[in-house]
Design an enzyme around this catalytic site. Structure first.
Site, mmCIF file in Angstrom:
data_model
loop_
_atom_site.group_PDB
_atom_site.id
_atom_site.type_symbol
_atom_site.label_atom_id
_atom_site.label_comp_id
_atom_site.label_asym_id
_atom_site.label_seq_id
_atom_site.Cartn_x
_atom_site.Cartn_y
_atom_site.Cartn_z
ATOM 1 N N ASN A 92 -9.905 -0.900 0.557
ATOM 2 C CA ASN A 92 -9.093 -0.107 -0.357
ATOM 3 C C ASN A 92 -9.728 0.101 -1.729
ATOM 4 O OD1 ASN A 92 -8.355 -2.963 0.052
ATOM 5 N ND2 ASN A 92 -7.200 -2.700 -1.823
ATOM 6 N N ALA A 104 2.531 4.551 6.337
ATOM 7 C CA ALA A 104 2.691 6.012 6.209
ATOM 8 C C ALA A 104 2.404 6.562 4.823
ATOM 9 C CB ALA A 104 4.114 6.395 6.626
ATOM 10 N N THR A 152 17.774 -3.016 11.127
ATOM 11 C CA THR A 152 18.159 -1.651 11.501
ATOM 12 C C THR A 152 16.988 -0.697 11.277
ATOM 13 O OG1 THR A 152 20.430 -2.142 10.905
ATOM 14 C CG2 THR A 152 19.836 0.196 11.027
ATOM 15 N N CYS A 157 -2.339 -3.134 -5.883
ATOM 16 C CA CYS A 157 -1.642 -4.386 -5.604
ATOM 17 C C CYS A 157 -2.135 -5.517 -6.483
ATOM 18 C CB CYS A 157 -1.810 -4.762 -4.144
ATOM 19 S SG CYS A 157 -1.381 -3.408 -3.100
HETATM 20 N N1 PLP Z 1 -3.744 -3.026 3.442
HETATM 21 C C1 PLP Z 1 -4.469 -2.192 2.694
HETATM 22 C C2 PLP Z 1 -5.935 -2.064 2.967
HETATM 23 C C3 PLP Z 1 -3.883 -1.455 1.662
HETATM 24 O O1 PLP Z 1 -4.627 -0.643 0.925
HETATM 25 C C4 PLP Z 1 -2.498 -1.609 1.432
HETATM 26 C C5 PLP Z 1 -1.838 -0.895 0.318
HETATM 27 O O2 PLP Z 1 -2.416 -0.669 -0.719
HETATM 28 C C6 PLP Z 1 -1.763 -2.478 2.254
HETATM 29 C C7 PLP Z 1 -2.423 -3.175 3.246
HETATM 30 C C8 PLP Z 1 -0.299 -2.686 2.065
HETATM 31 O O3 PLP Z 1 0.419 -1.598 2.582
HETATM 32 P P1 PLP Z 1 1.909 -1.299 2.107
HETATM 33 O O4 PLP Z 1 1.812 -0.724 0.729
HETATM 34 O O5 PLP Z 1 2.428 -0.298 3.093
HETATM 35 O O6 PLP Z 1 2.653 -2.576 2.159
#
Ligand code: PLP
Length: 400
Positions: A157, A206, A243, A331
């Site tokens: 990412n 998504a 759900t 994140c």
């Molecule tokens: N894995 C990767 C490589 C990501 O880039 C991300 C989100 O940035 C995630 C997992 C987490 O996904 P979500 O935002 O749908 O929880």
């Protein structure tokens, strides 16, 4: 409000999230309002919803090269990753407590591993080279008799590096070990087929491909049986309680259908913008490092380290010009630690602190790229003018 010379904000953070495609929104809308049934109810409202979920599941499975019964809906990539890692660790605890992941995984995998490690599991973090690639030989050497699973992300990412998943998976299987891949960044950007890759589990989300937030899926190959992560009702063939989010499931299927259908056109277009951006930045700004692999890379990703400046300061200055990009991943932003991905690639902490990720999307334009380069040049010069490190460098002080 006029935000910049182009009279619009410029969004270059598509790896954090993408805008919902209008066509996806239209498909989802009735499932919020008149078709609001619970997919588990036996009356006609429920039956309508169940049919929509079923249709979406079949479409997603087909687009990924899976069987419908191998697709399990989750609340997103984080849940899918947690389920894969913790569910499999738990299911295989009698065989062993050793798990192998790469050292550049997303926080969803890293944090799950940290929790497992506190419970007595042993985690091996595979190194990567300076481009962010895992060496298949390192995986082979790391596998032991008590290894229960391997998880290596398909595409990173932060720097967009694409791993040789098929080869890594074959190595794991050759030793009788299950393989999971986090394909959250890859699905919708590059072709992804679970059959082609040969993986046992695969996570997707998504909102990374112009679909809604809060919905994802875990592909689990027939015969592979992780323990449950969420227990409750009998949804998802009793494997995941809760759900079903019908509008989101419908939206994810539509988004994946569009992303797959337009993948070639969009990825070529986005890559063209990215390549132009990289070329201009390298021509116009000295002391920059283009992080990641030149070839094995997502088309939308450009990650640069601008030496002698703080990435956060540059990010805020660009935001004032109406330009949205990111330092590290969304994140981990908020943390002042340098990126674990860049550190694993051997980049020194000071340089890692000056790193910015630009991630392009199908709605970006060439004039936006040119405008961003102009503003980058301006702001990098401005920040370097007040940087003591840059002053020392110019005075010839070594090892600044
Ligand atoms: N894995 C990767 C490589 C990501 O880039 C991300 C989100 O940035 C995630 C997992 C987490 O996904 P979500 O935002 O749908 O929880």
């Amino acid at each position: 409000m006029i935000t910049n010379a182009l009279n619009r904000k410029i969004y270059l953070d598509h790896s954090a999230t993408t805008p919902l495609d209008e066509r996806v929104f239209c498909e989802m809308k009735p499932w919020f309002t008149e078709k609001f049934g619970n997919a588990n109810s036996i009356h006609s409202f429920g039956a309508d919803a169940a049919l929509a979920v079923d249709t979406a599941r079949r479409k997603i499975a087909e687009l990924l090269g899976a069987k419908p019964t191998e697709i399990y809906f989750t609340s997103g990539g984080t849940e899918a990753d947690n389920w894969a890692i913790k569910g499999m660790a738990e299911a295989k605890r009698d065989k062993g407590k050793h798990i192998i992941v790469s050292s550049i995984e997303h926080a969803a995998i890293m944090s799950a591993c940290k929790q497992l490690s506190a419970k007595g599991y042993e985690i091996t973090y595979l190194p990567v080279n300076s481009k962010g690639l895992v060496a298949p030989q390192d995986l082979l050497s790391a596998i032991r008799n008590d290894t229960v699973m391997v998880s290596v992300m398909l595409a990173n990412n932060e720097v967009g590096t694409i791993q040789p998943i098929k080869e890594l998976c074959e190595i794991a299987h050759g030793k009788g070990v299950l393989f999971h891949t986090d394909a959250v960044q890859a699905v919708g950007s590059i072709p992804v087929s679970v059959k082609e890759l040969g993986v046992d589990m695969l996570s997707l989300s998504a909102h990374k491909f112009y679909g809604p937030k809060g919905i994802g899926a875990l592909y689990i190959k027939s015969g592979v049986k992780p323990d449950k992560l969420l227990v409750g009702g009998h949804q998802e063939r009793t494997m995941r309680g809760g759900t079903t989010n019908v509008p989101a499931v419908v939206g994810m299927a539509k988004a994946l259908e569009i992303a797959t259908g337009e993948l070639k056109k969009n990825s070529e277009y986005v890559k063209g913008l990215r390549d132009r951006f990289v070329k201009l930045v390298e021509e116009r700004i000295p002391h920059v490092i283009y992080n990641g692999d030149g070839k094995e890379r997502l088309p939308q990703n450009a990650n640069f380290s601008f030496e002698f400046i703080e990435g956060e300061a540059l990010l805020l200055n660009l935001d004032l010009c109406g330009i949205a990009c990111s330092s590290g991943s969304a994140c981990s932003s908020g943390s002042l630690e340098p990126s674990h991905v860049l550190l694993a690639m051997g980049i020194n902490p000071e340089t890692a602190h000056g790193s910015i990720r630009f991630s392009f999307g199908k709605d970006n334009t060439r004039d936006e790229v040119d405008y961003v380069v102009e503003k980058l040049v301006e702001n990098v010069n401005k920040l370097r003018a007040i940087s003591p490190l840059f002053a020392m460098f110019n005075e010839g002080v070594k090892n600044v």
